[in-house]
Design a protein around this motif. Sequence first.
Motif, PDB file in Angstrom:
ATOM      1  N   GLU A  17       0.822  -1.207   0.000  1.00 22.35           N
ATOM      2  CA  GLU A  17       0.000   0.000   0.000  1.00 22.35           C
ATOM      3  C   GLU A  17       0.858   1.259   0.000  1.00 22.35           C
ATOM      4  O   GLU A  17       0.464   2.308  -0.510  1.00 22.35           O
ATOM      5  CB  GLU A  17      -0.929  -0.008   1.216  1.00 22.35           C
ATOM      6  CG  GLU A  17      -1.935   1.134   1.233  1.00 22.35           C
ATOM      7  CD  GLU A  17      -2.864   1.080   2.429  1.00 22.35           C
ATOM      8  OE1 GLU A  17      -3.698   1.999   2.568  1.00 22.35           O
ATOM      9  OE2 GLU A  17      -2.761   0.124   3.234  1.00 22.35           O
ATOM     10  N   HIS A  18       2.052   1.155   0.576  1.00 25.15           N
ATOM     11  CA  HIS A  18       2.989   2.279   0.569  1.00 25.15           C
ATOM     12  C   HIS A  18       3.659   2.427  -0.799  1.00 25.15           C
ATOM     13  O   HIS A  18       3.894   3.550  -1.270  1.00 25.15           O
ATOM     14  CB  HIS A  18       4.048   2.060   1.646  1.00 25.15           C
ATOM     15  CG  HIS A  18       5.116   3.110   1.682  1.00 25.15           C
ATOM     16  ND1 HIS A  18       4.932   4.355   2.236  1.00 25.15           N
ATOM     17  CD2 HIS A  18       6.399   3.095   1.210  1.00 25.15           C
ATOM     18  CE1 HIS A  18       6.044   5.069   2.110  1.00 25.15           C
ATOM     19  NE2 HIS A  18       6.950   4.325   1.501  1.00 25.15           N
ATOM     20  N   LEU A  19       3.963   1.319  -1.445  1.00 19.13           N
ATOM     21  CA  LEU A  19       4.685   1.345  -2.712  1.00 19.13           C
ATOM     22  C   LEU A  19       3.796   1.692  -3.905  1.00 19.13           C
ATOM     23  O   LEU A  19       4.228   2.391  -4.832  1.00 19.13           O
ATOM     24  CB  LEU A  19       5.344  -0.010  -2.964  1.00 19.13           C
ATOM     25  CG  LEU A  19       6.459  -0.437  -2.009  1.00 19.13           C
ATOM     26  CD1 LEU A  19       6.835  -1.894  -2.253  1.00 19.13           C
ATOM     27  CD2 LEU A  19       7.678   0.460  -2.156  1.00 19.13           C
ATOM     28  N   ARG A  20       2.573   1.193  -3.912  1.00 15.99           N
ATOM     29  CA  ARG A  20       1.705   1.304  -5.086  1.00 15.99           C
ATOM     30  C   ARG A  20       1.499   2.742  -5.571  1.00 15.99           C
ATOM     31  O   ARG A  20       1.567   3.001  -6.779  1.00 15.99           O
ATOM     32  CB  ARG A  20       0.351   0.645  -4.811  1.00 15.99           C
ATOM     33  CG  ARG A  20       0.340  -0.868  -4.915  1.00 15.99           C
ATOM     34  CD  ARG A  20       0.527  -1.346  -6.340  1.00 15.99           C
ATOM     35  NE  ARG A  20       0.494  -2.807  -6.422  1.00 15.99           N
ATOM     36  CZ  ARG A  20       0.839  -3.480  -7.503  1.00 15.99           C
ATOM     37  NH1 ARG A  20       1.249  -2.821  -8.595  1.00 15.99           N
ATOM     38  NH2 ARG A  20       0.784  -4.788  -7.507  1.00 15.99           N
ATOM     39  N   PRO A  21       1.206   3.692  -4.668  1.00 12.27           N
ATOM     40  CA  PRO A  21       0.993   5.050  -5.171  1.00 12.27           C
ATOM     41  C   PRO A  21       2.202   5.620  -5.906  1.00 12.27           C
ATOM     42  O   PRO A  21       2.051   6.411  -6.837  1.00 12.27           O
ATOM     43  CB  PRO A  21       0.699   5.854  -3.893  1.00 12.27           C
ATOM     44  CG  PRO A  21       0.174   4.851  -2.930  1.00 12.27           C
ATOM     45  CD  PRO A  21       0.943   3.594  -3.215  1.00 12.27           C
ATOM     46  N   GLN A  22       3.396   5.222  -5.497  1.00  5.68           N
ATOM     47  CA  GLN A  22       4.594   5.677  -6.197  1.00  5.68           C
ATOM     48  C   GLN A  22       4.715   4.995  -7.554  1.00  5.68           C
ATOM     49  O   GLN A  22       4.986   5.636  -8.574  1.00  5.68           O
ATOM     50  CB  GLN A  22       5.830   5.381  -5.357  1.00  5.68           C
ATOM     51  CG  GLN A  22       5.845   6.089  -4.008  1.00  5.68           C
ATOM     52  CD  GLN A  22       7.063   5.695  -3.202  1.00  5.68           C
ATOM     53  OE1 GLN A  22       8.154   6.216  -3.412  1.00  5.68           O
ATOM     54  NE2 GLN A  22       6.878   4.775  -2.259  1.00  5.68           N
ATOM     55  N   LEU A  23       4.507   3.679  -7.570  1.00  5.94           N
ATOM     56  CA  LEU A  23       4.673   2.916  -8.809  1.00  5.94           C
ATOM     57  C   LEU A  23       3.585   3.227  -9.821  1.00  5.94           C
ATOM     58  O   LEU A  23       3.812   3.170 -11.037  1.00  5.94           O
ATOM     59  CB  LEU A  23       4.688   1.419  -8.496  1.00  5.94           C
ATOM     60  CG  LEU A  23       5.852   0.956  -7.612  1.00  5.94           C
ATOM     61  CD1 LEU A  23       5.664  -0.507  -7.218  1.00  5.94           C
ATOM     62  CD2 LEU A  23       7.185   1.149  -8.315  1.00  5.94           C
ATOM     63  N   ASP A  24       2.393   3.553  -9.337  1.00  2.66           N
ATOM     64  CA  ASP A  24       1.275   3.836 -10.232  1.00  2.66           C
ATOM     65  C   ASP A  24       1.084   5.324 -10.468  1.00  2.66           C
ATOM     66  O   ASP A  24       0.167   5.730 -11.179  1.00  2.66           O
ATOM     67  CB  ASP A  24      -0.026   3.260  -9.657  1.00  2.66           C
ATOM     68  CG  ASP A  24       0.002   1.737  -9.554  1.00  2.66           C
ATOM     69  OD1 ASP A  24       0.831   1.117 -10.257  1.00  2.66           O
ATOM     70  OD2 ASP A  24      -0.781   1.178  -8.767  1.00  2.66           O
ATOM     71  N   GLY A  25       1.945   6.153  -9.880  1.00  4.35           N
ATOM     72  CA  GLY A  25       1.797   7.595  -9.988  1.00  4.35           C
ATOM     73  C   GLY A  25       2.435   8.159 -11.241  1.00  4.35           C
ATOM     74  O   GLY A  25       2.678   7.445 -12.219  1.00  4.35           O
ATOM     75  N   ASP A  26       2.744   9.451 -11.185  1.00 11.08           N
ATOM     76  CA  ASP A  26       3.245  10.142 -12.375  1.00 11.08           C
ATOM     77  C   ASP A  26       4.764  10.141 -12.474  1.00 11.08           C
ATOM     78  O   ASP A  26       5.330  10.785 -13.343  1.00 11.08           O
ATOM     79  CB  ASP A  26       2.727  11.582 -12.408  1.00 11.08           C
ATOM     80  CG  ASP A  26       3.178  12.408 -11.204  1.00 11.08           C
ATOM     81  OD1 ASP A  26       3.977  11.894 -10.391  1.00 11.08           O
ATOM     82  OD2 ASP A  26       2.736  13.563 -11.079  1.00 11.08           O
TER      83      ASP A  26
END
Length: 260
Positions: free
Chosen positions: A128-137
């Motif tokens: 949950e911590h990693l996903r926003p970075q990997l799926d972000g811009d």
Amino acid sequence: MSPTDASTDAGTEPAASGAGGADGADTLDLRLPDELVALLAESDERTPRTAAHIEHGERAPHHAPGTVAVEDLLDGIAAWGPVTTDAGVFQLVPVRIERDLPLISRWMNDPAVAAFWELAGPEAVTEEHLRPQLDGDGRSVPCLGVLEGMPMSYWEIYRADLDPLARHYPFRPHDTGIHLLIGGVVNRGRGLGTALLRAVADLVLDRRPACARVIAEPDLRNTPSVSAFLSAGFRFSAEVDLPDKRAALMVRDRALRAVL
């Protein structure tokens, strides 16, 4: 959360800056100028597109010919390549969930790390911590730090000028922030944090010609951590009040590389 000593303990972590926050919602909604978008696209076209990966377990990464790196706003970290440091050959390898989640989650459950990153628990917590970075811009890129063929640290390289941290200091365009944790107990307490902080700051400045400063924000109360950054060529710039800590804003200046 407050950073611990990068040279003697687990590492420095994302506090309230928002780079790679658990839900990814607390980021500045900034629109890049059209000229910058075009410049980034032109730069990407000139950059070799390879993605590093680790074969299995904790073995050394290698580049897979023909694979495409994830787009980012940090000048293609996947293609930065290895550098020789005082501690050995080191490389930042962008995280892949399917490959790296078990290892990073194990590090996050180390009590020395969990006390500051607050990501202990099942793998889903780390994911949950990693996903926003990997799926972000691409403004924040989570990476494994691989030293002499072994993953031994976790890094977040992020655009500090596009991060909520920018609300708390006089940012400049392309300021680049770093967070670090040293994964294994065997790698702590022997100066690796300082050596790698210096190496990664140099790597950022070498690979990002538009970046004039590398930024970090360890807890002001953590004297060993501040000392590690100072030893790595950072200077103390200011005290900064972040939502969950009073931080020491540490700055590594391109202009002062030769004397620090």
